[in-house]
Design an enzyme around this catalytic site. Structure first.
Site: not given
Ligand code: NAP
Length: 249
Positions: A150, A154
């Site tokens: 993640y 991001k």
């Protein structure tokens, strides 16, 4: 001509609040999510308030589905001039326990999804020389235990944002990222379950670490999207705005 926005992952959480806020601001809004029927309530609320909205089912990581979805929005609502790349998932695990599927699915939805959606809408934006692209990054881009996939996605979205701001500026298109801190949604409720805590316990613990003393709400992010999509932000591009209740490092 009324402007048209596409918000991905709009069935719930931040995406639903963003869709409602953009409709309140006077835009026509396509609520795109994996399951079209999951967007029906959001569409109804917008329609009941006098706005115009459309539910669209598509997996943002599926090239064909994205092409069809964007074409449908252009035909039924009008050419999109605002895109909010918000759809997201988490598959948290420490690196040694992280499967290839955990990695691929998270990178697929966030990075491939934003790439496919943006590539599909830029055609309409460049033609009209008007566009606002807003990507949902995260404070986790700066590193967060258990989120290698993640965090990488991001952080990647921040590079994607800055590069597109450079490429698309000459077409009158701004590209920015919002990097939320802790925002109370189903995503953080799932984190609480993973940590063996109740949602309230996790919120309390998170709020203690936030200078403003509370966790964020989807509306906090929707307000920032509203600014970036509005006339007042026409000279703001290539920025990452942390909306986290305090500074981040
Ligand atoms: P959420 O409540 O889990 O909602 C995410 C939505 O995205 C869901 O409706 C989900 O559909 C949809 N979605 C997932 N995969 C998709 C795909 N492949 N194609 C289309 N739609 C898809 O999440 P949220 O908390 O509102 O987060 C929204 C965004 O903000 C995400 O990008 C997230 O990473 C980011 N963010 C959130 C926080 C936070 O604290 N909540 C912090 C920083 C950043 P299903 O329900 O069918 O899975």
């Amino acid at each position: 001509m009324t402007r048209t926005a596409i918000v991905t992952g709009a069935a719930r959480g931040i995406g639903a609040a963003v869709a409602a806020r953009l409709a309140h601001d006077g835009l026509q809004v396509a609520l795109l999510d994996l399951d079209e029927t999951a967007c029906a309530d959001g569409v109804q609320r917008i329609t009941d308030s006098g706005g115009r909205a459309l539910a669209v089912g598509a997996d943002v990581a599926d090239s064909g589905a994205v092409t069809d979805a964007v074409a449908r929005v252009a035909e039924e609502l009008g050419p999109p001039t605002v895109l909010v790349n918000n759809a997201g998932i988490t598959r948290d695990n420490l690196l040694f326990k992280m499967s290839e599927d955990d990695w691929d699915s998270v990178i697929g939805v966030h990075l491939r999804g934003a790439f496919l959606m943006t590539r599909a809408v830029q055609e309409f934006m460049t033609q009209r020389r008007d566009g606002r692209i807003i990507n949902l990054s995260s404070k986790s881009a700066l590193g967060n235990r258990g989120q290698a996939n993640y965090s990488a996605a991001k952080a990647g979205l921040q590079g994607f944002t800055k590069t597109l701001a450079i490429e698309l500026g000459k077409f009158g298109i701004t590209v920015n990222a919002i990097a939320p801190g802790f925002i109370a949604t189903d995503m953080t409720a799932a984190t609480a379950r993973r940590l063996g805590m109740t949602t309230e316990e996790l919120h309390r613990a998170a709020a203690e670490q936030i200078p403003l003393g509370r966790v964020g709400t989807p509306e906090d992010i929707a307000n920032t999207v509203s600014f970036l999509a509005g006339e007042g932000a026409s000279f703001v591009s290539g920025q990452v705005i942390y909306v986290a209740g305090g500074p981040v490092d």
